[in-house]
Motif scaffolding. Sequence first.
Motif, PDB file in Angstrom:
ATOM      1  N   UNK A 143      40.574  -4.888 -41.927  1.00  0.00           N
ATOM      2  CA  UNK A 143      39.882  -4.272 -43.062  1.00  0.00           C
ATOM      3  C   UNK A 143      38.373  -4.455 -42.952  1.00  0.00           C
ATOM      4  N   UNK A 144      37.680  -3.318 -42.947  1.00  0.00           N
ATOM      5  CA  UNK A 144      36.230  -3.334 -42.970  1.00  0.00           C
ATOM      6  C   UNK A 144      35.732  -2.940 -44.341  1.00  0.00           C
ATOM      7  N   UNK A 190      32.346 -10.864 -46.556  1.00  0.00           N
ATOM      8  CA  UNK A 190      32.794 -11.739 -45.473  1.00  0.00           C
ATOM      9  C   UNK A 190      33.624 -12.893 -46.047  1.00  0.00           C
ATOM     10  N   UNK A 191      33.162 -13.478 -47.150  1.00  0.00           N
ATOM     11  CA  UNK A 191      33.897 -14.582 -47.784  1.00  0.00           C
ATOM     12  C   UNK A 191      35.280 -14.132 -48.241  1.00  0.00           C
ATOM     13  N   UNK A 192      35.379 -12.876 -48.650  1.00  0.00           N
ATOM     14  CA  UNK A 192      36.645 -12.347 -49.157  1.00  0.00           C
ATOM     15  C   UNK A 192      37.618 -11.954 -48.048  1.00  0.00           C
ATOM     16  N   UNK A 205      36.857  -7.987 -42.023  1.00  0.00           N
ATOM     17  CA  UNK A 205      36.827  -8.170 -40.572  1.00  0.00           C
ATOM     18  C   UNK A 205      35.570  -7.590 -39.944  1.00  0.00           C
ATOM     19  N   UNK A 206      34.974  -6.606 -40.594  1.00  0.00           N
ATOM     20  CA  UNK A 206      33.719  -6.011 -40.145  1.00  0.00           C
ATOM     21  C   UNK A 206      33.040  -5.339 -41.332  1.00  0.00           C
ATOM     22  N   UNK A 207      31.779  -4.980 -41.163  1.00  0.00           N
ATOM     23  CA  UNK A 207      31.011  -4.321 -42.220  1.00  0.00           C
ATOM     24  C   UNK A 207      30.345  -3.065 -41.677  1.00  0.00           C
TER      25      UNK A 207
END
Length: 206
Positions: free
Chosen positions: A97-98, A111-113, A116-118
């Motif tokens: 999931x991005x 990222x904390x949640x 996997x990518x942004x």
Amino acid sequence: MKLHFVTDGRHSAESLVSIITDVHKFADAIHIREKDKSAEDLVELVELLARSGVPKSKLIMNGSVDAAVRSGLAKVQLPSHGLPVKFVKEHYPYLGAGCSVHSAKEAIQREKEGADWLIAGHVFQTNSKNGLEPKGISFLQTVCESVSIPVYAIGGITPGVLPELKKLKIAGAAAMSYVFSADKPVEAAKELARKLKGGTAVEDIL
């Protein structure tokens, strides 16, 4: 650096199948971003693409987790105001999931949640965001320095901006209008791949 193409929601299913079938070999991933299509339409689109030779492993479903699961896709892209990535990871732990982000603060939180990518943007001026100021290279650099997961740039991605992107420690770029609004999508896709990868192959491109 990796190259992603993102559909623009302006084509029929038949047109999308034709374009994606022709351009997918120039990309590392294709995002199906079709906000006006139902989950049923998206599932059918994925099957049409698969029958046309587009590997499901290359497809990322934007927004519709339901369509991704029903299509047997392994990855989803979550809009900033969509389903929380934490929820997706808890209920569909097998999905990559991005998240789409528009600030460093948002990037850190995603990222904390469990993202996997942004995909961060929009970085440069683009017709798909008319009237909105681009966030610029400094924004992108700040996002990259704020997280440890891969970051992709989106917004106004053309061959001309790639040298600026290559100076940053980003995972790659995601292009929408330059490919899907082009008169000759294949030529546009090929040019982006060549400029971004410096002649290195994307699949069978040498």
